[in-house]
Design a protein around this motif. Structure first.
Motif, PDB file in Angstrom:
ATOM      1  N   ASP A  77       0.817  -1.216   0.000  1.00 15.54           N
ATOM      2  CA  ASP A  77       0.000   0.000   0.000  1.00 15.54           C
ATOM      3  C   ASP A  77       0.849   1.264   0.000  1.00 15.54           C
ATOM      4  OD1 ASP A  77      -2.409  -1.369  -0.004  1.00 15.54           O
ATOM      5  OD2 ASP A  77      -2.551  -1.440   2.186  1.00 15.54           O
ATOM      6  N   LYS A  78       2.166   1.112  -0.162  1.00 15.22           N
ATOM      7  CA  LYS A  78       3.061   2.259  -0.131  1.00 15.22           C
ATOM      8  C   LYS A  78       3.594   2.575  -1.522  1.00 15.22           C
ATOM      9  CE  LYS A  78       4.708   1.446   4.599  1.00 15.22           C
ATOM     10  NZ  LYS A  78       5.903   1.185   5.444  1.00 15.22           N
ATOM     11  N   PHE A 145      -5.344   3.826  -2.913  1.00  9.25           N
ATOM     12  CA  PHE A 145      -5.202   3.708  -1.458  1.00  9.25           C
ATOM     13  C   PHE A 145      -5.339   5.081  -0.806  1.00  9.25           C
ATOM     14  CE2 PHE A 145      -2.438   3.731   2.370  1.00  9.25           C
ATOM     15  CZ  PHE A 145      -3.120   2.783   3.125  1.00  9.25           C
ATOM     16  N   THR A 146      -6.175   5.157   0.220  1.00 10.25           N
ATOM     17  CA  THR A 146      -6.414   6.397   0.955  1.00 10.25           C
ATOM     18  C   THR A 146      -5.984   6.226   2.406  1.00 10.25           C
ATOM     19  OG1 THR A 146      -8.268   7.168  -0.403  1.00 10.25           O
ATOM     20  CG2 THR A 146      -8.221   7.913   1.874  1.00 10.25           C
ATOM     21  N   ARG A 147      -5.352   7.263   2.934  1.00 13.33           N
ATOM     22  CA  ARG A 147      -4.989   7.261   4.355  1.00 13.33           C
ATOM     23  C   ARG A 147      -5.300   8.630   4.950  1.00 13.33           C
ATOM     24  NH1 ARG A 147      -0.349   7.733   7.987  1.00 13.33           N
ATOM     25  NH2 ARG A 147      -0.257   5.937   9.398  1.00 13.33           N
ATOM     26  N   TYR A 149      -5.051  10.760   8.506  1.00 11.75           N
ATOM     27  CA  TYR A 149      -4.359  10.779   9.798  1.00 11.75           C
ATOM     28  C   TYR A 149      -4.812  12.022  10.554  1.00 11.75           C
ATOM     29  CZ  TYR A 149      -0.235  11.115  12.942  1.00 11.75           C
ATOM     30  OH  TYR A 149       0.607  11.216  14.026  1.00 11.75           O
ATOM     31  N   ILE A 160      -6.394   6.975  12.778  1.00 11.45           N
ATOM     32  CA  ILE A 160      -5.936   6.658  11.417  1.00 11.45           C
ATOM     33  C   ILE A 160      -7.031   5.855  10.713  1.00 11.45           C
ATOM     34  CG2 ILE A 160      -4.239   5.413  10.024  1.00 11.45           C
ATOM     35  CD1 ILE A 160      -2.207   5.931  12.253  1.00 11.45           C
ATOM     36  N   SER A 161      -7.414   6.313   9.538  1.00  8.20           N
ATOM     37  CA  SER A 161      -8.396   5.597   8.718  1.00  8.20           C
ATOM     38  C   SER A 161      -7.768   5.281   7.368  1.00  8.20           C
ATOM     39  CB  SER A 161      -9.656   6.434   8.506  1.00  8.20           C
ATOM     40  OG  SER A 161     -10.241   6.798   9.732  1.00  8.20           O
ATOM     41  N   GLU A 162      -8.015   4.081   6.872  1.00 12.53           N
ATOM     42  CA  GLU A 162      -7.485   3.672   5.571  1.00 12.53           C
ATOM     43  C   GLU A 162      -8.585   3.052   4.723  1.00 12.53           C
ATOM     44  OE1 GLU A 162      -2.942   2.593   7.088  1.00 12.53           O
ATOM     45  OE2 GLU A 162      -4.283   0.995   6.411  1.00 12.53           O
ATOM     46  N   THR A 164      -8.956   1.015   0.906  1.00 13.00           N
ATOM     47  CA  THR A 164      -8.272   0.415  -0.234  1.00 13.00           C
ATOM     48  C   THR A 164      -9.297  -0.047  -1.251  1.00 13.00           C
ATOM     49  OG1 THR A 164      -6.560  -0.404   1.277  1.00 13.00           O
ATOM     50  CG2 THR A 164      -6.575  -1.300  -0.962  1.00 13.00           C
ATOM     51  N   HIS A 190      -2.082  -2.463  13.369  1.00 10.95           N
ATOM     52  CA  HIS A 190      -2.219  -2.407  11.913  1.00 10.95           C
ATOM     53  C   HIS A 190      -2.140  -3.811  11.323  1.00 10.95           C
ATOM     54  CE1 HIS A 190      -1.487  -1.178   7.727  1.00 10.95           C
ATOM     55  NE2 HIS A 190      -2.089  -0.062   8.086  1.00 10.95           N
ATOM     56  N   ARG A 203      -9.579  -4.401   9.984  1.00 11.12           N
ATOM     57  CA  ARG A 203      -9.817  -4.262   8.543  1.00 11.12           C
ATOM     58  C   ARG A 203     -11.043  -5.073   8.141  1.00 11.12           C
ATOM     59  NH1 ARG A 203      -7.804  -6.617   3.466  1.00 11.12           N
ATOM     60  NH2 ARG A 203      -7.258  -4.959   1.997  1.00 11.12           N
TER      61      ARG A 203
END
Length: 265
Positions: A77-78, A145-147, A149, A160-162, A164, A190, A203
């Protein structure tokens, strides 16, 4: 007479039950129709995001305020920033927006907390040989991918919300391809998957989120947040291209100005 009264009562009761069932069915269909409409809008934005593959080959010197933008190579995801920002094998673009908590309510000056929103696009397939950003064709997207913070200074919370989207090109949008993760003050760790005993912790897949007449949670997510989020980033990516394309035109103008000035004796 008593039998007639009972018969009429049974008929009335049956009629009311049928009407209530009909209303429930209609309401459920309305919820599903709303979701289909939102799915279509999100899919259209995802299509537009394909056009931003041109940023992979563009030299980006000018950015909108309070943003960080870079290109690189995908790793999970990076998007790992590349030393060469125009390298042909770069396959992802990453954009972050820095803000203050509750800035949308005009409370930035109160320093209630910091807010960092980021969206990463991972492109699929091979990069085209074209080096002119204007001529780069749209490129399929493998993942979005969204993050988000948020550091709440007042309540001492770090959230923190993610999100995908593992198949942005799927039409219509499939909830099974969207995954969400929510963490508050480091809990849960995580990578923790949701378990039946704790719904919404860790998740989880969007398809398990209720979307009924009484709890249209999935519609709320798409309508009040996710569509607006991806649409906002689509506009920001377009601005980055426009700013830097305009910068190139300014170079052309400046070169002509220098030549024109050379005629003065």
């Amino acid at each position: 007479m008593r039998n007639w009264f009972l018969l009429i009562l049974i008929i009335l009761t049956s009629t009311l039950s049928a009407q209530e069932e009909k209303v429930d069915l209609q309401s459920s269909e309305a919820v599903l129709a709303t979701e289909r409409a939102m799915d279509l809008q999100i899919s259209q934005v995802n299509k537009r995001l394909r056009n931003h593959s041109k940023l992979l080959v563009m030299r980006t010197k000018v950015l909108p305020a309070q943003t960080v933008f870079y290109k690189g190579k995908g790793d999970g995801d990076k998007c790992i920033i590349a030393p060469d920002q125009t390298a042909g094998d770069n396959n992802c673009i990453h954009l972050e927006v820095y803000d203050f908590k509750d800035s949308e309510r005009g409370l930035s000056a109160k320093s209630l907390g910091s807010l960092n929103k980021a969206l990463t696009i991972f492109f699929a397939g091979q990069a085209p040989a074209e080096s002119d950003p204007r001529k780069v064709p749209p490129r399929d997207i493998e993942k979005i991918f969204t993050r988000v913070y948020m550091n709440d200074f007042i309540n001492g919370e770090l959230i923190i919300s993610e999100i995908t989207d593992e198949s942005p090109g799927t039409e219509p949008l499939d909830n099974k391809n969207l995954f969400l993760f929510f963490q508050e003050n480091g809990n849960p760790f995580h990578g923790t998957e949701e378990n039946p005993a704790q719904k919404g912790v860790g998740r989880y897949n969007l398809s398990v989120v209720e979307n009924s007449t009484s709890h249209d949670i999935r519609n709320d997510f798409k309508k009040k947040y996710y569509f607006k989020h991806v649409d906002q980033f689509d506009k920001l990516f377009s601005k980055i291209f426009s700013f830097n394309d305009r910068d190139g035109n300014d170079n052309y103008r400046n070169n002509i100005r220098v030549l024109r000035d050379s005629l003065k004796y």
